[in-house]
Design a protein around this motif. Structure first.
Motif, PDB file in Angstrom:
ATOM      1  N   GLU A 169      -7.729  -1.168  -4.364  1.00 34.10           N
ATOM      2  CA  GLU A 169      -7.862  -0.109  -5.157  1.00 34.10           C
ATOM      3  C   GLU A 169      -6.720  -0.218  -6.188  1.00 34.10           C
ATOM      4  O   GLU A 169      -6.909   0.105  -7.189  1.00 34.10           O
ATOM      5  N   LEU A 170      -5.496  -0.752  -5.736  1.00 34.47           N
ATOM      6  CA  LEU A 170      -4.317  -0.643  -6.624  1.00 34.47           C
ATOM      7  C   LEU A 170      -4.557  -1.732  -7.786  1.00 34.47           C
ATOM      8  O   LEU A 170      -4.172  -1.166  -8.809  1.00 34.47           O
ATOM      9  N   PHE A 218       5.345  -1.202  -6.672  1.00 34.82           N
ATOM     10  CA  PHE A 218       4.036  -1.297  -7.139  1.00 34.82           C
ATOM     11  C   PHE A 218       4.223  -1.509  -8.791  1.00 34.82           C
ATOM     12  O   PHE A 218       3.377  -2.143  -9.156  1.00 34.82           O
ATOM     13  N   ASP A 224      -6.588  -1.633   0.304  1.00 33.14           N
ATOM     14  CA  ASP A 224      -5.353  -1.112  -0.268  1.00 33.14           C
ATOM     15  C   ASP A 224      -5.098  -1.772  -1.579  1.00 33.14           C
ATOM     16  O   ASP A 224      -4.932  -1.299  -2.679  1.00 33.14           O
ATOM     17  N   ASP A 225      -5.014  -3.214  -1.467  1.00 34.08           N
ATOM     18  CA  ASP A 225      -4.657  -4.030  -2.538  1.00 34.08           C
ATOM     19  C   ASP A 225      -5.730  -3.934  -3.676  1.00 34.08           C
ATOM     20  O   ASP A 225      -5.588  -3.689  -4.654  1.00 34.08           O
ATOM     21  N   ALA A 276       1.157  -1.371   0.008  1.00 38.17           N
ATOM     22  CA  ALA A 276      -0.029   0.028   0.138  1.00 38.17           C
ATOM     23  C   ALA A 276       0.762   1.208  -0.010  1.00 38.17           C
ATOM     24  O   ALA A 276       0.489   2.118  -0.687  1.00 38.17           O
ATOM     25  N   ASN A 325      -8.514  -6.637   1.422  1.00 38.39           N
ATOM     26  CA  ASN A 325      -7.590  -5.703   1.593  1.00 38.39           C
ATOM     27  C   ASN A 325      -7.955  -4.490   0.999  1.00 38.39           C
ATOM     28  O   ASN A 325      -7.622  -4.589  -0.435  1.00 38.39           O
ATOM     29  N   ARG A 338       0.944  10.315 -10.950  1.00 40.22           N
ATOM     30  CA  ARG A 338      -0.357  11.046 -11.546  1.00 40.22           C
ATOM     31  C   ARG A 338      -0.612  12.622 -11.005  1.00 40.22           C
ATOM     32  O   ARG A 338      -1.305  13.309 -11.392  1.00 40.22           O
ATOM     33  N   LEU A 379      -7.299   0.037 -10.064  1.00 41.57           N
ATOM     34  CA  LEU A 379      -6.695   1.156 -10.864  1.00 41.57           C
ATOM     35  C   LEU A 379      -5.834   0.345 -11.976  1.00 41.57           C
ATOM     36  O   LEU A 379      -5.806   1.155 -13.082  1.00 41.57           O
ATOM     37  N   GLN A 418       3.917   5.557  -5.426  1.00 45.13           N
ATOM     38  CA  GLN A 418       3.931   5.510  -6.849  1.00 45.13           C
ATOM     39  C   GLN A 418       2.888   6.326  -7.561  1.00 45.13           C
ATOM     40  O   GLN A 418       3.292   7.189  -8.528  1.00 45.13           O
ATOM     41  N   LEU A 419       1.638   5.943  -7.247  1.00 47.77           N
ATOM     42  CA  LEU A 419       0.348   6.679  -7.957  1.00 47.77           C
ATOM     43  C   LEU A 419       0.534   8.247  -7.657  1.00 47.77           C
ATOM     44  O   LEU A 419       0.347   9.132  -8.574  1.00 47.77           O
ATOM     45  N   HIS A 459       3.928   1.532  -0.698  1.00 49.97           N
ATOM     46  CA  HIS A 459       4.587   1.867  -2.065  1.00 49.97           C
ATOM     47  C   HIS A 459       3.802   2.171  -3.187  1.00 49.97           C
ATOM     48  O   HIS A 459       4.116   2.929  -4.020  1.00 49.97           O
ATOM     49  N   GLY A 460       2.863   1.447  -3.318  1.00 50.59           N
ATOM     50  CA  GLY A 460       1.925   1.621  -4.377  1.00 50.59           C
ATOM     51  C   GLY A 460       1.309   2.994  -4.602  1.00 50.59           C
ATOM     52  O   GLY A 460       1.432   3.470  -5.545  1.00 50.59           O
ATOM     53  N   PHE A 461       0.845   3.653  -3.463  1.00 47.14           N
ATOM     54  CA  PHE A 461       0.265   5.004  -3.503  1.00 47.14           C
ATOM     55  C   PHE A 461       1.214   5.861  -3.599  1.00 47.14           C
ATOM     56  O   PHE A 461       0.950   6.999  -4.240  1.00 47.14           O
TER      57      PHE A 461
END
Lengths: 694, 151
Positions: free
Chosen positions: B20-21, B125, B17-18, A482, B15, A493, B24, A488-489, A484-486
């Motif tokens: 949503e990612l 990611f 977070d997972d 989470a 989860n 973006r 997306l 990155q976003l 890392h992913g966010f």
């Protein structure tokens, strides 16, 4: 004239009727006896002069009364003579004295003399050839011959086996030389023959016996010496007869024995030692008896010596065996085939509490408690057929009633002919062993229970750990994704809304998350190594190394790397774990030598100088490290370099260490700052799990 | 895009977070919005077998692929997989286990139960979205599911 062998005396009873003619002859005999002529079994001393004197005397005694008196005397003389006497008158009438009748069996036949005569068998000395009638001593004498010591063999009802007789005969004549008949005198030779035979046999026995036998005179000089004596002492008879070959002995016992012997007292056989030729001492048993002359006075001694060497040895062996039996802590008991106790050693007294006199003759079953009483006849039955019962474990009862655990070995006892006559039993107290066994069993049970408990606890702990690992791998990584992913976003973006500073911060957040993910991965890898049970097999090490290098290929891209792999022998290992070791160690070598142009990495093995073990090594020309910190090298999360210089989690070598340890091997390193490092490892011997898996 | 229903993907993920990612990523790289999301194993089973709140769902409108997380509340992913693969109709739907677990036993158990693919969610990611992207393309564009009639 006739001389008569005579001895002793007694009443004279004539079997036949006397007449005047016959009495002439009797009178002659009487005179000879009265004058005390030596008794000689011979007629050679007779001479003409005697005959004349007899004749003169005959004429002198003409009165009837006188004749009668003389006849009585003659009669008693004749009867007292031990030799047989036969007088044959001129008319053929015969007179036998008592001894003659006994020797010839006249009375025993129960027949009238005439008939008895027919039943008497007379042979030559060969005992087979019948003696012709005209060769009979009386017949020969009647023909005027003189017969001396003629031997004949006679058989009759009173002597069915026959007897030897020595006979002499003479014609009887008056002063005018006219034949008056015959007188024959004879004696039974059988008794003498037997005595001679006995003498001969005794002599043979003396010569042939193994014992030494010899005789001494009162002065101690040797008078006789048999073959046994020659053997025992080593001296021949010639060498010792008439001498005393022994050195004088004057011990109190020997002096006393000599004195006793001379006094004629009895001497009991005794054990001693004698001196043989060359001074050799021989253990012997000596028997001494006195030799006496006809008066009964001691004239010497007969000595019998038995070599006692063998029995002495046997006796010593027996004594030794007896000592062994007595000193044994085991009970040693012998019994006959009915179970009656014959011997009982001290060990038996100690074990069972009975003294020997309390058990001798009693049955062995007295030792068996009621529930084991059946064993006794069973054992005896097996003994009777020659079986041996070994280490039979059972229970016996002591005198005090207490039970005792014993191990019994029973063997048959054979007599000298090989017949089983009894049994020997050796019993050992195994109560202590039994107690120990019980204690061991109890401890084992306890131990097993404890092991089971600990195993259960360990399993529970393992389960917990697994659950923990599982949850770490799932749940700790999710938040990192989470983050890392966010991030990155955000950076992708919303880049326009972020200034350089903000982007740098986000990079740091991202890097942190990445590093944490790596830590989690490595930790999980480490825990997996610990949890796995390696299965060892013969592994081609070179092949394992090749796979590890393949895995590391991405790290070697765009770099100058000189990688040399030497000869690698096969080894006993779990291949995937060994590959992991090479991945980590070669990976490290690549990482820490990345500043070099080129990186030099050498993979090989050598033999340990001391133990001969195979030592594998990975050598690089990287930055090395300070050996002062070498002890931290294999610790978890321990790092010798700053994160800015070399990335890492400090888990890779901990994993290596753990894998090598689980193989029973060792791992170590040698390094110097800036001069590279060499990592060594062994795979050890074969630990238990290797041995079973291989 | 071959489709005879309104649904392409069923995502089973608890989860947020997972989730949503993932959504997306799918929106960005596959362009599909025909995605049904359920938040635990029990709901997934209700959806697939048209039970409970999904009882009235059109039986012909089955997902072309199911993305299934392993660690789920109520009924876990492996149990969902077991029931799907036991059902003569539902078993034809490809199932991809999507999880952060690196545990081998999950991989082994998944294959035993007949999972069609398996992917570990990477933390980074970029890698995650790459994995999702290739997964979506593969199952939706390359691999055509057998028709329900044929099954």
């Amino acid at each position: 004239m006739v001389a008569v062998a005579a001895a002793g005396g007694g009443a004279l009873i004539l079997a036949g009727l006397y007449d005047a003619d016959l009495l002439v002859a009797l009178f002659i005999v009487f005179n000879i006896v009265l004058t005390g002529l030596v008794v000689v079994h011979s007629a050679r001393s007779l001479n003409r002069a005697d005959m004349k004197r007899q004749h003169a005397e005959e004429e002198l005694g003409s009165a009837n009364a006188e004749r009668q008196q003389r006849a009585t005397i003659i009669q008693s003389v004749l009867e007292s003579i031990g030799d047989g006497v036969i007088i044959v008158g001129p008319d053929g009438k015969r007179i036998y004295n008592l001894a003659a009748k006994r020797i010839l069996g006249i009375d025993l036949s129960g027949l009238p003399v005439t008939e008895w005569n027919q039943a008497l068998l007379v042979f030559r000395p060969d005992q087979k050839t019948v003696l012709p009638l005209d060769e009979f001593p009386t017949a020969r004498a009647s023909r005027g011959e003189t017969v001396d010591d003629m031997e004949v063999f006679v058989r009759h009802a009173g002597a069915p086996k026959g007897i030897f007789i020595s006979a002499s005969a003479r014609p009887l004549r008056n002063e005018r030389g006219e034949s008056q008949g015959v007188i024959a005198i004879f004696r039974d030779l059988t008794t003498r023959r037997q005595a001679e035979e006995m003498q001969r046999q005794l002599a043979a026995i003396v010569q042939s016996t193994d014992d030494a036998m010899f005789s001494l005179d009162v002065g101690g000089l040797v008078t006789g010496w048999n073959a046994g004596a020659e053997r025992l002492f080593g001296w021949t008879a010639e060498a010792v007869i008439g001498r005393n070959p022994w050195p004088p002995t004057n011990t109190p016992e020997s002096v006393e024995r000599r004195a006793k012997a001379l006094r004629g007292e009895r001497i009991d056989p005794y054990e001693s030692e004698v001196v043989a030729k060359g001074g050799r001492l021989v253990p012997v048993i000596i028997s001494v008896s006195q030799l006496r002359d006809p008066d009964g006075s001691v004239v010497g001694a007969a000595v019998n010596i038995r070599d006692n060497t063998a029995s002495k040895r046997e006796q010593e062996a027996r004594l030794r065996l007896a000592a062994v039996v007595e000193s044994s802590s085991d009970a040693i008991i012998s019994k006959d085939l009915t179970g009656a106790i014959l011997s009982w050693n001290i060990g038996a007294e100690r074990l069972y509490g009975y003294a020997y006199f309390e058990v001798l003759g009693h049955n062995i079953s007295m030792l068996a408690p009621p529930d084991h009483i059946d064993e006794i006849p069973e054992i005896l039955q097996r003994i009777k057929i020659g079986e041996r019962i070994e280490h039979f474990e059972t229970v016996r009862r002591r005198k005090d009633g207490q039970a005792v655990d014993v191990s019994v070995t029973v063997s048959p006892i054979y007599d000298s002919k090989g017949v089983i006559v009894g049994a020997s039993a050796i019993a050992r107290d195994i109560s202590e062993r039994r107690r120990t066994e019980a204690e061991i069993r109890r401890l084992n049970t306890t131990l097993e229970r404890r092991v089971a408990e600990r195993t259960a606890e360990l399993e529970a702990a393992n389960k917990e750990l697994e659950a923990f690992t599982y949850s770490v791998s799932h749940d700790l990584r999710a938040p990192l994704r989470a983050i890392h992913g966010f991030v990155q976003l955000l950076t992708q973006r919303h880049a326009s809304q972020l200034d350089t500073e903000a982007r740098r911060y986000l990079d740091r957040v991202s890097a942190g998350a990445t590093q944490m993910a790596r830590l989690i991965d490595d930790m999980l890898a480490l825990s997996r190594v610990s949890g796995q049970r390696p299965e060892a097999q013969m592994v081609a090490t070179a092949e394992v190394v090749r796979r590890a290098i393949d895995q590391l290929a991405p790290q070697m891209q765009d770099r100058a790397v000189e990688l040399s792999v030497g000869e690698l022998p096969a080894c006993l290992a779990e291949p995937r774990l060994l590959e992991q070791v090479y991945v980590n160690l070669v990976g490290n070598a690549l990482k820490y030598s990345r500043g070099r142009q080129p990186s030099r990495i050498e993979i090989g093995c050598q033999s340990d100088a001391k133990s001969g073990e195979t030592v594998f090594f990975i050598k690089d020309n990287g930055v090395g490290f300070d050996m002062r910190y070498a002890d931290k090298l294999f610790g978890v999360f321990q790092r010798l370099h700053r994160a800015e210089e070399f990335e890492g989690t400090g888990v890779g070598l901990a994993i290596v260490h753990r894998i090598i340890a689980r193989h029973g091997g060792r791992v170590w390193a040698e390094a110097e700052p800036d001069k590279g490092a060499t990592f060594y490892f062994t795979l050890g011997g074969a630990p238990a799990w290797l041995a079973t898996a291989a | 895009m071959a489709s005879n229903g309104s649904l392409d993907i069923l995502i089973v993920e608890d989860n947020p977070d997972d989730l949503e990612l993932t959504l997306l990523t799918f929106a960005e790289f596959t362009g599909t919005d025909r995605i049904q999301v359920v938040r635990d194993g029990a709901e997934a089973l209700d959806f697939i077998f048209r039970r409970g709140e999904y009882a009235d769902r059109d039986p012909s409108d089955q997902p072309k692929v199911i993305l299934l997380d392993i660690k789920l509340p109520r009924v876990d992913g492996l149990e969902v997989l077991r029931q799907v693969k036991r059902d003569p109709v539902a078993r034809t739907i490809p199932v991809v286990l999507l999880t952060s677990s690196t545990e081998e036993r999950d991989v082994i158990e998944g294959y035993k139960l007949g999972v069609n693919s398996y992917i570990t969610k990477p933390v980074v990611f970029k890698e995650f979205s790459a994995a999702i992207r290739s997964l979506g393309l593969y199952w939706l564009l390359v691999n055509r599911p057998p028709s329900t009639e044929a099954a």
